[in-house]
Scaffold this active site. Structure first.
Site, PDB file in Angstrom:
ATOM      1  N   ILE A 110      77.828  55.359  31.836  1.00 37.33           N
ATOM      2  CA  ILE A 110      77.080  54.519  32.470  1.00 37.33           C
ATOM      3  C   ILE A 110      75.823  53.876  31.798  1.00 37.33           C
ATOM      4  CG2 ILE A 110      77.344  55.715  34.712  1.00 37.33           C
ATOM      5  CD1 ILE A 110      74.559  57.050  34.186  1.00 37.33           C
ATOM      6  N   HIS A 126      82.534  54.360  36.478  1.00 36.50           N
ATOM      7  CA  HIS A 126      81.471  55.189  37.028  1.00 36.50           C
ATOM      8  C   HIS A 126      80.172  54.431  37.269  1.00 36.50           C
ATOM      9  CE1 HIS A 126      83.686  59.275  35.756  1.00 36.50           C
ATOM     10  NE2 HIS A 126      84.221  58.684  36.581  1.00 36.50           N
ATOM     11  N   SER A 201      86.137  61.886  25.107  1.00 36.40           N
ATOM     12  CA  SER A 201      86.223  62.408  26.563  1.00 36.40           C
ATOM     13  C   SER A 201      86.949  63.846  26.755  1.00 36.40           C
ATOM     14  CB  SER A 201      87.079  61.279  27.369  1.00 36.40           C
ATOM     15  OG  SER A 201      87.094  61.893  28.703  1.00 36.40           O
TER      16      SER A 201
HETATM   17  P1  NAD Z   1      82.559  65.130  28.992  1.00 33.33           P
HETATM   18  O1  NAD Z   1      80.830  65.604  28.573  1.00 33.33           O
HETATM   19  O2  NAD Z   1      83.271  65.738  29.935  1.00 33.33           O
HETATM   20  O3  NAD Z   1      83.349  65.146  27.647  1.00 33.33           O
HETATM   21  C1  NAD Z   1      83.004  64.819  26.579  1.00 33.33           C
HETATM   22  C2  NAD Z   1      83.569  65.131  25.246  1.00 33.33           C
HETATM   23  O4  NAD Z   1      83.334  64.476  24.034  1.00 33.33           O
HETATM   24  C3  NAD Z   1      83.844  66.883  24.997  1.00 33.33           C
HETATM   25  O5  NAD Z   1      84.988  67.280  24.946  1.00 33.33           O
HETATM   26  C4  NAD Z   1      82.986  66.762  23.831  1.00 33.33           C
HETATM   27  O6  NAD Z   1      83.293  68.039  22.969  1.00 33.33           O
HETATM   28  C5  NAD Z   1      83.203  65.401  23.052  1.00 33.33           C
HETATM   29  N1  NAD Z   1      82.295  65.007  22.199  1.00 33.33           N
HETATM   30  C6  NAD Z   1      80.879  65.198  22.154  1.00 33.33           C
HETATM   31  N2  NAD Z   1      80.197  64.512  21.335  1.00 33.33           N
HETATM   32  C7  NAD Z   1      81.278  63.813  20.486  1.00 33.33           C
HETATM   33  C8  NAD Z   1      81.398  63.125  19.269  1.00 33.33           C
HETATM   34  N3  NAD Z   1      80.271  62.532  18.517  1.00 33.33           N
HETATM   35  N4  NAD Z   1      82.720  62.705  18.869  1.00 33.33           N
HETATM   36  C9  NAD Z   1      83.889  63.035  19.482  1.00 33.33           C
HETATM   37  N5  NAD Z   1      83.853  63.965  20.441  1.00 33.33           N
HETATM   38  C10 NAD Z   1      82.430  64.360  20.977  1.00 33.33           C
HETATM   39  O7  NAD Z   1      82.666  63.545  29.339  1.00 33.33           O
HETATM   40  P2  NAD Z   1      83.475  62.500  30.134  1.00 33.33           P
HETATM   41  O8  NAD Z   1      85.101  62.817  29.829  1.00 33.33           O
HETATM   42  O9  NAD Z   1      82.947  61.073  29.920  1.00 33.33           O
HETATM   43  O10 NAD Z   1      83.180  63.028  31.617  1.00 33.33           O
HETATM   44  C11 NAD Z   1      81.855  63.404  32.052  1.00 33.33           C
HETATM   45  C12 NAD Z   1      81.209  62.509  33.135  1.00 33.33           C
HETATM   46  O11 NAD Z   1      79.876  62.508  32.642  1.00 33.33           O
HETATM   47  C13 NAD Z   1      81.536  60.935  33.048  1.00 33.33           C
HETATM   48  O12 NAD Z   1      81.845  60.701  34.394  1.00 33.33           O
HETATM   49  C14 NAD Z   1      80.521  60.111  32.768  1.00 33.33           C
HETATM   50  O13 NAD Z   1      80.176  59.265  33.765  1.00 33.33           O
HETATM   51  C15 NAD Z   1      79.248  61.192  32.735  1.00 33.33           C
HETATM   52  N6  NAD Z   1      78.308  61.083  31.676  1.00 33.33           N
HETATM   53  C16 NAD Z   1      78.114  59.995  30.955  1.00 33.33           C
HETATM   54  C17 NAD Z   1      77.042  60.008  30.091  1.00 33.33           C
HETATM   55  C18 NAD Z   1      76.746  58.446  29.361  1.00 33.33           C
HETATM   56  O14 NAD Z   1      76.629  57.293  30.024  1.00 33.33           O
HETATM   57  N7  NAD Z   1      76.589  58.460  28.005  1.00 33.33           N
HETATM   58  C19 NAD Z   1      76.560  60.911  29.671  1.00 33.33           C
HETATM   59  C20 NAD Z   1      76.785  62.330  30.347  1.00 33.33           C
HETATM   60  C21 NAD Z   1      77.792  62.260  31.177  1.00 33.33           C
END
Ligand code: NAD
Length: 266
Positions: A110, A126, A201
């Site tokens: 987001i 999302h 993800s």
């Molecule tokens: P998730 O948190 O479920 O998974 C993130 C994955 O990325 C994990 O497996 C983690 O080990 C891996 N990861 C973390 N840092 C990394 C890097 N630098 N390089 C490679 N891999 C890395 O995230 P998701 O699958 O997007 O689902 C979670 C939900 O959280 C989504 O719906 C999203 O909308 C929301 N969310 C969004 C944000 C954002 O907008 N930045 C932040 C937090 C959560």
């Protein structure tokens, strides 16, 4: 940067080759691509999500019952979200679009960092943090209006100027449906794609975790770049368990070399 293993170097080369030869590659990104920009994901052991369990604080039922909980979390998280800048992973994906290799980015994030990095065709399944809607009369506000309102009114939950009902950001909370256009567009893109590059993800949040299955069922391939294993690793052509900010720019570098070699041949 940690030294890459020979297998990783070979996998980066193979990933670059698959992307270079693809006809309709797309990206599916998740919170992991933005951790190197300082925005914590849900899975890591970040203090923010320990303090505010997303399933509780970011749930539509709890929002409707008591929006102040959500807005308290937002007050803590918003400064990080609003001030974050793209990292080399976001820029690499924008480069792939400029090279006409990646045709679209589907993101669960987001934070709008793909757009800040220069990606143009981005489907935010999302939602995002730039618009806010009244739950009473559907009046719509932008981020600047909300920030001014919060400062001026000093209320914990901003209310609509017209009907007074609570305002909600246009992000999809747990228990809410995805926006229709983005949902059907992303399913269609996944079905038509011959190569999906999955970046940062866990592939655990439904229904987006099903998108790679559409690609696979139509004969497309997957490349997964994630720093921990996912449930789809066995079905992917290439899996790189490393940081997106490290791996994606290296893939782009390899593709640039392939383009030059190809031009020299022709
Ligand atoms: P998730 O948190 O479920 O998974 C993130 C994955 O990325 C994990 O497996 C983690 O080990 C891996 N990861 C973390 N840092 C990394 C890097 N630098 N390089 C490679 N891999 C890395 O995230 P998701 O699958 O997007 O689902 C979670 C939900 O959280 C989504 O719906 C999203 O909308 C929301 N969310 C969004 C944000 C954002 O907008 N930045 C932040 C937090 C959560």
């Amino acid at each position: 940067m940690k030294k890459l293993k020979p297998k990783e170097i070979e996998d980066i080369r193979r990933a670059a080759e698959l992307l270079f030869l693809s006809k309709n590659a797309i990206v599916l990104s998740g919170a992991g691509i933005s951790t190197e920009s300082g925005i914590p994901d849900f899975r890591g052991d970040s203090g923010i999500w320990e303090k505010y369990k997303p399933e509780i604080y970011g749930n539509i039922q709890s929002f409707l019952t008591d929006p102040s909980k959500f807005w308290k979390m937002a007050e803590d998280i918003a400064p990080t979200l609003f001030s974050a800048e793209p990292n080399p992973g976001h820029y690499a994906i924008a480069d792939l679009e400029k090279m006409n290799i990646v045709k679209a980015v589907i993101t669960q994030n987001i934070d709008q960092l793909h757009q800040k990095a220069g990606s143009i065709i981005v489907y935010e399944v999302h939602g995002n943090i730039n618009r806010f809607t009244c739950l009473g009369c559907r009046a719509s506000y932008n981020k600047e209006q909300i920030l001014r309102k919060l400062k001026k009114e000093k209320k914990q939950v901003p209310g609509c100027n017209y009907c007074g009902a609570p305002l909600k950001p246009s992000v999809v909370l747990f228990g809410e449906n995805l926006p229709n256009f983005e949902k059907y567009m992303s399913i269609d893109l996944a079905k038509k794609s011959d190569l999906m590059l999955i970046a940062g993800s866990s592939l655990e949040v439904a229904p987006i975790c099903d998108l790679p299955l559409y690609t696979l069922s139509e004969g497309g391939k997957l490349i997964i770049v994630n720093d921990e294993p996912t449930g789809l690793d066995k079905r992917a052509e290439i899996v790189l368990n490393n940081k997106t900010g490290t791996i994606l720019p290296l893939i782009v570098e390899q593709i640039k070399k392939m383009i030059v070699e190809d031009e020299l041949k022709n």
